[in-house]
Write an enzyme that holds these catalytic residues in place. Structure first.
Site, short mmCIF file in Angstrom:
data_model
loop_
_atom_site.label_atom_id
_atom_site.label_comp_id
_atom_site.label_asym_id
_atom_site.label_seq_id
_atom_site.Cartn_x
_atom_site.Cartn_y
_atom_site.Cartn_z
N GLU A 116 -9.65 7.44 4.10
CA GLU A 116 -10.56 6.56 4.83
C GLU A 116 -9.80 5.26 5.06
OE1 GLU A 116 -10.62 6.63 1.49
OE2 GLU A 116 -10.18 4.49 1.30
N SER B 229 1.35 -9.91 -1.14
CA SER B 229 1.08 -8.47 -0.96
C SER B 229 1.47 -7.92 0.40
CB SER B 229 -0.41 -8.20 -1.21
OG SER B 229 -1.22 -9.02 -0.40
N LYS C 13 0.81 -1.23 0.00
CA LYS C 13 0.00 0.00 0.00
C LYS C 13 0.84 1.28 0.00
CE LYS C 13 -4.47 -1.46 1.66
NZ LYS C 13 -4.32 -2.87 2.11
C1 LIG Z 1 -5.18 -3.86 1.72
C2 LIG Z 1 -4.52 -5.13 1.37
C3 LIG Z 1 -4.95 -5.93 0.29
C4 LIG Z 1 -6.17 -5.61 -0.52
O1 LIG Z 1 -6.10 -4.42 -1.24
P1 LIG Z 1 -5.89 -4.41 -2.82
O2 LIG Z 1 -6.16 -3.00 -3.18
O3 LIG Z 1 -6.85 -5.38 -3.41
O4 LIG Z 1 -4.48 -4.80 -3.07
C5 LIG Z 1 -4.24 -7.07 -0.02
N1 LIG Z 1 -3.16 -7.45 0.71
C6 LIG Z 1 -2.72 -6.72 1.76
C7 LIG Z 1 -1.53 -7.19 2.51
C8 LIG Z 1 -3.38 -5.54 2.13
O5 LIG Z 1 -2.93 -4.84 3.18
#
Ligand SMILES: *Cc1c(COP(=O)(O)O)cnc(C)c1O
Length: 397
Positions: A117, A383, A95
């Site tokens: 938000e 992610s 993020k």
């Molecule tokens: C917020 C988050 C997501 C989901 O958000 P996307 O916009 O779909 O990427 C996925 N993985 C992690 C680790 C997150 O913090």
């Protein structure tokens, strides 16, 4: 940051991906969104912007993140699996790539205040982080219910200097926090920039966020070429909440037809139950948070409260780019239940010594459904890291 233009999967001048997207906003919000739309491309492709962005990604975030060949996981699935390690980014997830980009853009638009938000607090923390970095005032709206559920992230935001404002209307969760943040932006158009945390919202947000996150696929191409002699994998897998880590992972592969694009959605208790967040399976066309996309809704158009074990995937829609990838068939969507994601999270931990975010575990959970061959290559977007989810994992040990 490379550009893609003239792609069937890129946004068009009107802000649409096929039948999805646009800027479905109240008139009061029009000047803010229009200022952004007119300026974003010009600003983010300036040399001096790119220099500062890339310098911060390298020296603050820790990019490039590794592309790691997961040996034991590959053996288990009888294919060749590489993990893109966004979990190693500063703050523990992808993020921050986006919040760095947007804070630099806000400064160039002459904005000295940020509003955002947050649901689980991950985007709030990534926003509060870059505001601390730049010495900019930060207000984060968060549902009252979420403030109670996500105490550690509330503490992080406060320690970083952000003001966390409770959203007290409706179900007092993410949707209501988003409404309050938009209202705040309408009332403070001159000095405030609104940082949205995924590829959602009115045009140009989905495109802008995708471009900031596209550093992920830019790096994968280079790293995979170096490690295997071929820049293109056979499969590219990412979880989709709003879809920002997925958009970043897919971006430079959208026009490579040999690369199979795979999205993993959160099925919660299962797509046949009323506790799910698998939008492409359960959603219909509708408008949410300023763009036309797929949306989980009742017959008369009320937004359905989604459910997922992972806070980051607990969203009733997906970004318009993903709705188009789904409708056009360019991406194939799989779903993973809470249970399947937990099992995949434990499996990665045991086999590779990496505790994944429970969101990322949904992407890992579809590995067994791909039927990838012995000589094929699979890249999975990891992610985020799982430290924030330890309490959830512990409940299921
Ligand atoms: C917020 C988050 C997501 C989901 O958000 P996307 O916009 O779909 O990427 C996925 N993985 C992690 C680790 C997150 O913090």
């Amino acid at each position: 940051m490379l550009q893609i233009e003239n792609s069937a999967f890129a946004v068009n001048e009107r802000g649409y991906y096929g039948n999805f997207g646009g800027a479905w906003i109240p008139e009061m919000l029009y000047p803010n969104v229009e200022e952004l739309r007119k300026n974003y491309l010009d600003i983010i492709y300036r040399d001096e912007f790119q220099e500062e962005f890339n310098d911060l990604l390298k020296n603050y975030v820790g990019r490039p993140t590794p592309l790691y060949f997961a040996n034991r996981l590959s053996e288990k699935y009888q294919t060749n699996i590489y993990l893109k390690r966004e979990d190693l980014c500063h703050t523990g997830a992808h993020k921050v790539n986006n919040t760095i980009g947007q804070i630099l853009l806000a400064k160039r638009l002459g904005k000295n205040k940020i509003v955002a938000e947050t649901g689980a607090g991950q985007h709030g923390v990534a926003t509060a982080t870059v505001c601390a970095l730049m010495g900019i005032e930060c207000i984060v709206y968060m549902g009252e219910v979420d403030i109670e559920r996500q105490a550690p992230n509330v503490a992080r935001m406060k320690m970083l200097g952000a003001e966390v404002r409770p959203a007290k209307s409706g179900s007092r969760t993410l949707k209501d926090a988003t409404n309050e943040a938009m209202r705040h932006w309408i009332n403070n158009p001159m000095d405030t920039h609104y940082i949205i945390g995924s590829v959602v919202g009115p045009h140009p947000y989905p495109d802008m966020v995708a471009r900031f996150q596209s550093v992920i696929s830019e790096e994968i191409k280079k790293q995979l070429l170096e490690q295997t002699g071929n820049a293109n994998p056979d499969y590219l897998v990412a979880c989709v909440g709003g879809g920002s880590n997925a958009a970043g992972t897919y971006f430079h592969y959208l026009d490579e037809p040999s690369v199979k694009i795979i999205a993993a959605e959160a099925a919660g208790h299962g797509i046949t139950t009323d506790k799910s967040a698998a939008t492409t399976f359960l959603g219909k066309k509708g408008v949410l948070h300023g763009s036309k996309s797929l949306l989980m809704q009742t017959l008369d158009g009320q937004v359905v409260e989604p459910h997922s074990i992972s806070a980051g995937l607990d969203y009733p829609g997906i970004g318009p780019m993903h709705a188009h990838l789904w409708e056009s068939g360019r991406a194939k969507f799989y779903d993973a239940t809470d249970e399947e994601a937990l099992a995949a999270g434990f499996e990665l931990t045991k086999l590779e010594g990496i505790i994944p975010a429970i969101e990322s575990a949904h992407a890992l959970a579809v590995l067994g459904k791909l039927n990838a061959g012995k000589d094929e290559t699979v890249v999975v977007s990891l992610s985020g890291r799982g430290d924030k989810d330890l309490a959830t994992y512990m409940k299921h040990i």
